[in-house]
Enzyme design. Structure first.
Site: not given
Length: 664
Positions: A30, A33, A80, A109, A111, A113, A218, A282, A306, A400, A403, A418, A423
């Site tokens: 590092d 670099y 999706l 693949e 997924k 987050d 992707y 896919k 999921k 309701c 209202c 309602c 309302c």
């Protein structure tokens, strides 16, 4: 000498950067670099004309931006559909086979987050990056994306293409960010996904640069002349160009293989250095993807599995009721605060009265909650063994809460509704929806200001927004002269929005942002749409019976006609302003209803110009050749697409033939 050294340093540092952030195989320390980067920065300061857009120095963050510009995606970024269990996956496989037969393979693949992004390259140079936004229009975050070191600023080949990826923050970087926030006494970030999204939407790129974001790519938005004919081949091509793709992927030849791969990652998920919330499956063949097509919101050839959500126990201390813009009365659980999937939860959906009865949920119960799809908290079950006898049964009201109108349960609906069109809650929620970003996008008119205006009886419907005065706005709490002026200006600007924005803003039942754009393109004017029959509506690919019935019913309402007339009187635009389409059912255009593929290099038209002109005449422009292709327009150096068209016996035109037809 200086020019040669700058070029040498740029090439060296880009290579070292690729080895470190993409291959995870650093070849220098590092410190070395950093020394070379410092030398390059010094030389570029002395010779600014030699600083190039793909220089590694562009990753440290540039000038602070005033705002984010809008970017229209050339190929929409669709969301999706979801699968939550093995049955859902088998149903997905069955639907696929019904259309394309049994010769099929899938790519699975992880997924990630994070935040979906789209990047454009011209002749191998990174020129623009944007958020997903509403799928059609996103925000230009090029300056922030340049700070992500795993994003190549220059590709290994001088190709022009658009790629899609997921920007994210690793668990380690997230912990480091929250440690800094805690030290400064700032509010902690809820989870890595929110932290990544917030970092990329900072107007100061230096903040994004400090967050150590990463990205996995992707897909290619439009394979064009790449020669790619499958998704897996596209991922390999991205690897070759220098993009970072996730290697934890598998090509499967059966749904059984898919299920086995998915189930394996349910167990391995916690051990990854980044968050995933599921798997993406896919169809591999691009020809089969085209044959399967898309709905208004999602591709039919892909699905997101999921993962089971994290579940926790807390106490339900109360149940509140809210009335939405469609009149549905929704019960919400008020909870003792508890942390679920990385964020603190105090409210959870109870959906409807039937669910409360079925689960015997009482105020005071200890309940199990989870985040559905790791996003929306909901009550899963109660723990009756922990009851003390002080818990109270909950009964939905007969009238309701806003209202006092009698609530009804419509046929085939579980929700209480309602149906009073006056309302206050429905009107207020409808106003909030009307001014939202995906609708009329009136900057400065948030939920609080709308609520104030409504409470003070300054607005009763959306048309009233267009007759507000500065004096009325200044009477609101915390509304200053400048804010009032800016708000009136934003309201005035919204009058020029294209028709689809207004359609979505009106809140027609079942009509989302994508469907609103489809309707606007097809009918072009509010007057034409308002008199459309069910048959005319369902003739449009993406409009089903339920949506068509809803649209017809909406425009049969006399109150709606009065509202539209009033909006017209305030000069609110009622016409579509985007690329025009010719109705396929009525068009005498040669191209109406045909699937056309563009290939090769054209002399007089750019590829985008040709695409826009063809779509305006009712054609569907596809990215690859299949048995459903009607016509191929072949320019110079046409490659595999031309060969495939010849093999399938598809009609082939030159650019000259296209121009002659366009001139008719």
């Amino acid at each position: 000498m200086s020019e040669a050294r700058i070029k040498e340093l740029q090439d060296l540092l880009n290579q070292y950067n690729y080895e470190y952030h993409v291959l995870d195989k650093p070849s220098i320390p590092d410190a070395e670099y950093d020394r070379l980067l410092k030398e390059l920065m010094s030389l570029e300061e002395q010779f600014p004309a030699l600083k190039t857009p793909d220089s590694p120095t562009q990753r440290v963050g540039g000038a602070i931006l005033d705002s984010f510009n809008k970017v229209e995606h050339r190929t929409p970024m669709l969301s999706l559909g979801n699968a939550f269990n093995e049955t859902d996956l088998r149903d997905f496989d069955r639907r696929i086979r019904q259309v394309v037969g049994d010769h099929i393979s899938y790519v699975c693949e992880l997924k990630i987050d994070g935040l979906a992004v789209s990047l454009r390259y011209e002749n191998g140079q990174f020129i623009q990056g944007a958020t997903r936004g509403d799928g059609s229009v996103g925000e230009d975050i090029t300056a922030n994306l340049k700070t992500i070191r795993s994003i190549p600023l220059r590709l290994s080949e001088p190709v022009s293409l658009e790629v899609r990826g997921e920007a994210f923050m690793s668990k380690k970087s997230f912990e480091a960010l929250n440690a800094i926030k805690e030290e400064k006494g700032e509010e902690l970030a809820a989870n890595p996904r929110n932290a990544a999204a917030g970092s990329l939407r900072q107007l100061d790129p230096k903040i994004a640069a400090s967050r150590n974001l990463d990205v996995y790519f992707y897909s290619i938005a439009d394979v064009g002349e790449t020669g790619v004919d499958s998704h897996s081949q596209g991922l390999d091509y991205l690897d070759k160009l220098g993009f970072k793709t996730n290697q934890e992927r598998r090509k499967c030849t059966s749904i059984e293989e898919v299920i086995e791969f998915v189930q394996g990652w349910v167990e391995k998920r916690p051990h990854l250095p980044y968050e995933i919330d599921g798997m993406v499956i896919k169809v591999d063949s691009l020809d089969q993807q085209i044959e399967l097509g898309t709905t208004a919101k999602s591709p039919r050839w892909a699905i997101a599995f999921k993962f089971p959500a994290e579940e926790v126990v807390t106490k339900l201390v109360d149940i509140e009721l809210s009335v939405g813009r469609t009149g549905v009365v929704t019960p919400t659980a008020i909870l003792e605060p508890v942390k679920v999937a990385g964020s603190t939860v105090q409210r959870a959906s109870l959906h409807n009265e039937d669910l409360i009865r079925e689960k015997d949920i009482r105020v005071g119960d200890y309940v199990i909650i989870k985040k559905a799809g790791d996003i929306i908290p909901e009550v899963v079950n109660v723990l009756p063994e922990r009851r003390t006898g002080e818990e109270k049964e909950f009964n939905m009201p007969t009238h309701c809460p806003e209202c006092e109108s009698e609530l009804v349960r419509l046929e085939e609906e579980v929700a209480l509704r309602c149906i009073n069109p006056k309302c206050p809650a429905q009107i207020r929620e409808g106003l909030i929806h009307f001014v939202s970003r995906d609708a009329m996008n009136i900057d400065g008119l948030g939920e609080k200001v709308i609520s104030q205006l409504f409470q003070e009886k300054l607005i009763e419907d959306v048309a009233d927004l267009y007759k507000l005065t500065k004096e009325q706005l200044l009477s609101l709490e915390r509304m200053g002269e400048k804010s009032a002026t800016n708000l009136l200006s934003a309201i005035d600007v919204s009058k020029q929005n294209s028709l689809e924005k207004l359609l979505f803003g009106l809140g027609i039942r079942h009509v989302g942002a994508k469907a609103a754009k489809t309707l606007a393109q097809q009918f072009e004017a509010m007057d034409r749409l308002s008199t459309a029959t069910k048959e005319e509506l369902t003739a449009i690919n993406e409009i089903g019976d339920k949506m068509a019935d809803s649209i017809v019913t909406y425009f049969e309402n006399e109150v709606v006609h009065e509202l539209i007339a009033e909006l017209k009187s305030y000069e609110v635009n009622m016409d579509y302003k985007g690329p025009k389409l010719v109705s396929i059912t009525n068009s005498d255009s040669f191209f109406a209803g045909k699937t056309v593929v563009l290939t090769g290099k054209y002399e007089q038209l750019s590829r985008n110009e040709a695409k826009d002109k063809l779509e305006a005449l009712g054609a569907k422009v596809a990215g690859s050749v299949s048995k459903k292709t009607d016509l191929v327009i072949a320019g110079e150096d046409a490659g595999s697409k031309l060969t495939k068209a010849q093999e399938l016996g598809i009609e082939i035109w030159s650019e000259e033939q296209l121009l002659l037809e366009l001139q008719k």
